[in-house]
Design an enzyme around this catalytic site. Structure first.
Site, PDB file in Angstrom:
ATOM      1  CB  CYS A  67      -0.719   0.176   1.436  1.00 55.07           C
ATOM      2  SG  CYS A  67      -2.186  -1.264   1.661  1.00 55.07           S
ATOM      3  CG  HIS A  93      -3.255   3.461   3.296  1.00 54.99           C
ATOM      4  ND1 HIS A  93      -3.729   3.250   1.641  1.00 54.99           N
ATOM      5  CD2 HIS A  93      -2.808   2.094   3.703  1.00 54.99           C
ATOM      6  CE1 HIS A  93      -4.266   1.672   1.624  1.00 54.99           C
ATOM      7  NE2 HIS A  93      -4.164   1.089   2.301  1.00 54.99           N
ATOM      8  CG  ASN A 151      -7.289  -0.797   1.668  1.00 50.13           C
ATOM      9  OD1 ASN A 151      -6.782  -0.448   0.157  1.00 50.13           O
ATOM     10  ND2 ASN A 151      -6.572  -1.240   2.513  1.00 50.13           N
TER      11      ASN A 151
HETATM   12  N1  ACO Z   1     -18.406  -8.395   9.157  1.00 49.71           N
HETATM   13  C1  ACO Z   1     -19.225  -9.613  10.958  1.00 49.71           C
HETATM   14  N2  ACO Z   1     -17.874  -9.187  11.557  1.00 49.71           N
HETATM   15  C2  ACO Z   1     -16.617  -9.571  11.371  1.00 49.71           C
HETATM   16  C3  ACO Z   1     -16.014 -10.029  10.587  1.00 49.71           C
HETATM   17  C4  ACO Z   1     -16.850  -8.757   9.626  1.00 49.71           C
HETATM   18  N3  ACO Z   1     -16.818  -8.441   7.992  1.00 49.71           N
HETATM   19  N4  ACO Z   1     -15.019  -9.465  10.059  1.00 49.71           N
HETATM   20  C5  ACO Z   1     -14.552  -9.710  11.351  1.00 49.71           C
HETATM   21  N5  ACO Z   1     -16.024  -9.972  11.760  1.00 49.71           N
HETATM   22  C6  ACO Z   1     -15.949 -10.454  13.451  1.00 49.71           C
HETATM   23  C7  ACO Z   1     -14.633 -11.255  14.143  1.00 49.71           C
HETATM   24  O1  ACO Z   1     -15.132 -12.356  13.860  1.00 49.71           O
HETATM   25  C8  ACO Z   1     -14.751 -10.685  15.437  1.00 49.71           C
HETATM   26  O2  ACO Z   1     -15.523 -11.320  15.722  1.00 49.71           O
HETATM   27  P1  ACO Z   1     -15.246 -12.551  18.167  1.00 49.71           P
HETATM   28  O3  ACO Z   1     -15.303 -11.486  18.221  1.00 49.71           O
HETATM   29  O4  ACO Z   1     -16.813 -13.370  18.261  1.00 49.71           O
HETATM   30  O5  ACO Z   1     -14.202 -13.399  17.495  1.00 49.71           O
HETATM   31  C9  ACO Z   1     -15.045 -10.025  15.691  1.00 49.71           C
HETATM   32  O6  ACO Z   1     -15.574  -9.605  14.551  1.00 49.71           O
HETATM   33  C10 ACO Z   1     -13.996  -9.107  15.969  1.00 49.71           C
HETATM   34  O7  ACO Z   1     -14.383  -7.850  15.808  1.00 49.71           O
HETATM   35  P2  ACO Z   1     -13.072  -6.856  16.404  1.00 49.71           P
HETATM   36  O8  ACO Z   1     -12.264  -7.198  17.118  1.00 49.71           O
HETATM   37  O9  ACO Z   1     -13.896  -5.433  16.848  1.00 49.71           O
HETATM   38  O10 ACO Z   1     -12.482  -6.217  14.919  1.00 49.71           O
HETATM   39  P3  ACO Z   1     -11.790  -4.988  14.945  1.00 49.71           P
HETATM   40  O11 ACO Z   1     -11.828  -3.931  16.156  1.00 49.71           O
HETATM   41  O12 ACO Z   1     -10.435  -5.742  15.135  1.00 49.71           O
HETATM   42  O13 ACO Z   1     -11.608  -4.801  13.534  1.00 49.71           O
HETATM   43  C11 ACO Z   1     -10.604  -5.216  11.528  1.00 49.71           C
HETATM   44  C12 ACO Z   1     -11.203  -5.394  12.880  1.00 49.71           C
HETATM   45  C13 ACO Z   1     -11.587  -3.797  10.896  1.00 49.71           C
HETATM   46  C14 ACO Z   1     -10.112  -5.922  10.340  1.00 49.71           C
HETATM   47  C15 ACO Z   1      -9.355  -4.092  12.161  1.00 49.71           C
HETATM   48  O14 ACO Z   1      -8.552  -5.138  12.909  1.00 49.71           O
HETATM   49  C16 ACO Z   1      -8.856  -3.142  10.742  1.00 49.71           C
HETATM   50  O15 ACO Z   1      -9.108  -2.993  10.301  1.00 49.71           O
HETATM   51  N6  ACO Z   1      -7.263  -4.386  10.933  1.00 49.71           N
HETATM   52  C17 ACO Z   1      -6.293  -2.691   9.664  1.00 49.71           C
HETATM   53  C18 ACO Z   1      -6.767  -4.516   8.977  1.00 49.71           C
HETATM   54  C19 ACO Z   1      -6.451  -3.595   7.418  1.00 49.71           C
HETATM   55  O16 ACO Z   1      -6.287  -2.620   7.469  1.00 49.71           O
HETATM   56  N7  ACO Z   1      -6.258  -4.297   6.200  1.00 49.71           N
HETATM   57  C20 ACO Z   1      -5.642  -4.134   4.863  1.00 49.71           C
HETATM   58  C21 ACO Z   1      -4.133  -4.517   4.258  1.00 49.71           C
HETATM   59  S1  ACO Z   1      -3.014  -3.481   5.036  1.00 49.71           S
HETATM   60  C22 ACO Z   1      -2.996  -1.952   4.898  1.00 49.71           C
HETATM   61  O17 ACO Z   1      -3.500  -1.621   3.667  1.00 49.71           O
HETATM   62  C23 ACO Z   1      -2.599  -1.013   6.093  1.00 49.71           C
END
Ligand code: ACO
Length: 317
Positions: free
Chosen positions: A108, A242, A272
């Site tokens: 990214c 980003h 993204n």
């Molecule tokens: N819909 C519903 N529930 C979901 C989803 C979804 N799409 N995805 C995950 N969950 C659930 C999980 O299974 C988990 O359930 P559980 O608690 O029963 O185990 C729960 O949601 C996790 O929730 P949170 O802990 O509140 O999630 P978090 O606040 O960590 O958010 C996220 C998750 C959005 C992925 C976050 O960690 C994030 O944005 N991380 C960075 C990801 C990123 O940016 N990736 C892109 C590539 S790198 C870059 O460009 C920088």
């Protein structure tokens, strides 16, 4: 170096969170509150090469240059259908270029890395007018039976034409090797001499760790850049970050400082789009008349690797 033309292109198909909730165990409420994403555009009837060419042609047109005045094509792309040839070679002719080019993959953070390379090439006298194209289809790395990664991404392309000038003031690049937090393995052919055939697998992501590192590393980059240029956050007109997650952007803002309005977003519309996210946003902001000569602008990105990059501009048209 300065930017004299921008262009962007999104696939025609717009997919909302509610559309995803029809076949994934997710909801508009979860995606919006956790990421800020409301919709994204996905390749369907067109392909990555079409939108890459579209964004490039628009950027060249906006620059006022003819295609034969472009000296070099620098492409940022994480992956596409072709491992070889590079995306630059695939699209060069369709853009109307005859110059040489090369591809970089800095996840990214590809756009800011490409800016650094273009600046260096100009200073070394290798090229005067460079087209930087960021074209990405991260939706093709995801497992669409799972909800954790597929809801986060969108496809898109952003391009800029850069030429000699003094707007590009400074750049800072960082790499911390940690493959396991975010990776995508494409299958390769197998040889008769391998013990085990590794087929490849869709994007693997440790979301929370990625989130924390993205916030801390990006904030560190930006603060270091400000400090070594004798600037405070209040001196900066725009922090173009980003677009991975609105909460990551908010986390960086809480450390760096400044009001929400100085941290523009397009993530709500496009998800993204990897290295294309900053040039797409820049193109829209220039079209909206938000970017003005003399403004100080910070761009910062973080991605798989880990890689991070930030740069400082004092805008010139
Ligand atoms: N819909 C519903 N529930 C979901 C989803 C979804 N799409 N995805 C995950 N969950 C659930 C999980 O299974 C988990 O359930 P559980 O608690 O029963 O185990 C729960 O949601 C996790 O929730 P949170 O802990 O509140 O999630 P978090 O606040 O960590 O958010 C996220 C998750 C959005 C992925 C976050 O960690 C994030 O944005 N991380 C960075 C990801 C990123 O940016 N990736 C892109 C590539 S790198 C870059 O460009 C920088």
């Amino acid at each position: 170096m300065k930017i004299i033309g921008t262009g962007s292109a999104l696939p025609a198909l717009r997919v909302t969170n509610d559309d995803l909730a029809k076949f994934l165990d997710t909801s508009d409420e979860w995606i919006t509150t956790r990421t800020g994403i409301q919709a994204r555009h996905l390749l369907s009837t067109e392909d990555l090469y079409d939108i890459a060419v579209d964004a490039s042609v628009k950027a060249i047109k906006a620059s006022g240059l003819r295609p034969d005045q472009i000296d070099f094509l620098l492409v940022s792309n994480v992956a596409n259908l072709h491992v070889t040839p590079g995306l630059s070679a695939i699209v060069q002719k369709r853009i109307g270029l005859t110059c040489a080019g090369l591809d970089i993959n800095v996840a990214c953070a590809g756009f800011v890395n490409a800016l650094m390379l273009a600046d260096g090439m100009m200073k070394a006298g290798h090229a005067k007018n460079i087209l930087i194209l960021c074209a990405e289809e991260p939706t093709k790395y995801c497992d669409w039976k799972e909800r954790d990664c597929s809801v986060l991404f969108g496809d898109g392309a952003g391009a800029v034409v850069v030429t000699e000038g003094t707007a590009f003031k400074d750049v800072k690049l960082t790499m911390i090797s940690d493959r396991d937090v975010l990776y995508y393995e494409r299958g390769m052919e197998t040889t008769p001499f391998e013990k085990e055939y590794i087929k490849g697998q869709p994007l693997v992501m440790k979301g929370k760790e990625l989130f924390r590192t993205a916030v801390s590393e990006s904030a560190k980059d930006i603060n270091a850049l400000l400090k070594r240029n004798g600037l405070q956050h209040g001196d900066i007109d725009w922090f173009m970050l980003h677009q991975a997650n609105k909460r990551i952007i908010d986390g960086i803002r809480h450390i760096v400082g400044g009001p929400d309005e100085k941290y523009p977003t397009v993530i709500q519309k496009y998800g993204n789009t990897s290295s294309a996210s900053i040039p797409i946003m820049l193109d829209e902001m220039i079209a909206d008349g938000k970017v003005k000569a003399g403004q100080k602008i910070v761009m910062s990105a973080f991605g798989a690797g880990f890689v991070s990059a930030a740069c400082l501009w004092e805008w010139e048209f």
